[in-house]
Design an enzyme around this catalytic site. Structure first.
Site, PDB file in Angstrom:
ATOM      1  N   GLU A  44      43.263  45.234  42.758  1.00  0.00           N
ATOM      2  CA  GLU A  44      44.500  45.844  42.268  1.00  0.00           C
ATOM      3  C   GLU A  44      44.762  47.194  42.928  1.00  0.00           C
ATOM      4  O   GLU A  44      45.918  47.589  43.101  1.00  0.00           O
ATOM      5  CB  GLU A  44      44.445  45.998  40.748  1.00  0.00           C
ATOM      6  CG  GLU A  44      44.297  44.694  39.977  1.00  0.00           C
ATOM      7  CD  GLU A  44      45.384  43.669  40.285  1.00  0.00           C
ATOM      8  OE1 GLU A  44      46.498  44.095  40.679  1.00  0.00           O
ATOM      9  OE2 GLU A  44      45.124  42.470  40.149  1.00  0.00           O
ATOM     10  N   HIS A  67      46.847  46.643  45.982  1.00  0.00           N
ATOM     11  CA  HIS A  67      48.275  46.525  45.647  1.00  0.00           C
ATOM     12  C   HIS A  67      48.867  47.893  45.324  1.00  0.00           C
ATOM     13  O   HIS A  67      49.970  48.232  45.772  1.00  0.00           O
ATOM     14  CB  HIS A  67      48.460  45.613  44.427  1.00  0.00           C
ATOM     15  CG  HIS A  67      48.164  44.178  44.684  1.00  0.00           C
ATOM     16  ND1 HIS A  67      48.668  43.486  45.760  1.00  0.00           N
ATOM     17  CD2 HIS A  67      47.418  43.272  43.977  1.00  0.00           C
ATOM     18  CE1 HIS A  67      48.255  42.223  45.713  1.00  0.00           C
ATOM     19  NE2 HIS A  67      47.496  42.077  44.645  1.00  0.00           N
TER      20      HIS A  67
END
Length: 352
Positions: free
Chosen positions: A18, A21
């Site tokens: 994550e 991202h």
């Protein structure tokens, strides 16, 4: 304690994915509303800047919620300047790819650390020569250790196999037997064997079975460890990608599919063995997360990349109805695969 370590490892891998991202989104000026490790009810939240960083009760995933992107409602869009939807398709693809890329980078870093630390790997001690093979005919015996092939020192099974596979003529082996060095010449031949997935193949071999208990540790320099880490990352990626392909083709039965319980179980056992083995398993899981998230399933990064590629190539956005239907189908497929994996995990745990 090992269970806690396994959950921490899984949470760390999700965090790193994550984070990829998140960093890419911020690079392109997208407002990240939530950065969460885990799903469900949040038990810890802290707002840093404009982003809420959260820990949730189910530590089996995570997500970065960007302004204008909502997986639960793909038709819900926002075109403000700091929105995900305001970006060009190629920029969105970069953000989506950044998560899996982070997993590959992490795996490379872990493999590099392992190479420097040294991990025991299968050596070249012969358990037995196979009958009617070049090794058997040439007089190779149980307990022999292959030290050199065609003037090249060999320590591991991988190096030995690569030299044999690439050979075009006869091989000159230096064998250690009873603390003495013996020179043996032989010609490898194509022998039927099984590959990583249990398929019968023809492979160039000399016809030996190696002693699985004989392990060696190879020393790598700071520079040579880079090559080893690159090889291990590529090899793991190829095997996992091939495994998915073989699963789809039916070569690998669906009962072999594992779920999160298997991941936690394997990681727990590795943590009890050694720290280096734990790093190795963590690197493999990281590659696995990277590959699986690139599958063209709408609920995954690969599915979103597929939508953006469609928009980039056709210069039009898929209709809301198609987006919603495909996304629902993607979630159904993903949840189905997860259910099968967990079912298989439970059967393995309950097996006598």
């Amino acid at each position: 304690m090992s269970l806690i370590v396994a959950l921490l490892v899984l949470s760390f891998l999700i965090f790193f994915h994550e984070l990829g991202h998140f960093l890419a989104a911020r690079y392109f000026g997208v407002h990240v509303e939530v950065f969460s490790i885990g799903f469900g009810k949040r038990f810890y939240t802290r707002k840093i800047g404009d982003t809420e960083f959260s820990l949730s009760v189910i530590p089996l995933g995570g997500y970065v919620r960007m302004k204008g992107q909502d997986d639960l409602d793909p038709a819900k869009k926002n075109y403000d300047s700091d929105s995900y939807n305001a970006l060009r398709p190629l920029q969105r693809i970069a953000i989506l790819f950044a998560g899996p890329l982070a997993n590959f980078v992490l795996a490379f870093a872990l493999f590099y650390t392992i190479a420097l630390a040294g991990m025991p790997t299968l050596g070249t001690k012969v358990a037995k020569p196979m009958e009617n093979t070049p090794a058997f005919t040439a007089g190779i015996l149980k307990g022999d250790i292959i030290r050199q092939v065609n003037g090249v020192d060999v320590q591991t099974n991988r190096t030995l196999s690569e030299i044999i596979a690439q050979s075009e003529n006869g091989l000159e082996l230096i064998i250690e037997r009873d603390s003495k060095l013996i020179r043996i010449t032989l010609m490898p031949q194509m022998i039927e064997s099984q590959n990583f997935f249990g398929e019968t193949i023809q492979r160039k071999m000399i016809g030996i079975i190696l002693d699985g208990s004989y392990r060696v540790t190879v020393d790598y320099s700071l520079f040579s460890a880079i090559g080893e880490a690159w090889y291990l990352t590529l090899d793991a990626s190829q095997k996992i990608a091939q495994g998915v392909q073989k699963l789809i083709e039916g070569v690998v039965p669906m009962k072999e599919l594992g779920g999160v319980i298997s991941i936690v179980d394997v990681t727990s056992k590795a943590s009890n063995e050694s720290f280096v083995l734990l790093l190795f398993i963590t690197a493999l899981i990281s590659v696995n997360l990277g590959i699986l998230n690139l599958l063209p399933i709408p609920a995954l990064d690969g599915g979103h990349i597929m939508f953006n590629l469609y928009e980039m190539l056709t210069r039009r956005v898929p209709s809301e109805k198609i987006m919603i239907n495909i996304t629902i189908a993607g979630w159904a497929l993903l949840l189905g695969l997860m259910s099968i994996g967990i079912y298989n995990d439970i059967n393995r745990l309950m097996a006598p």
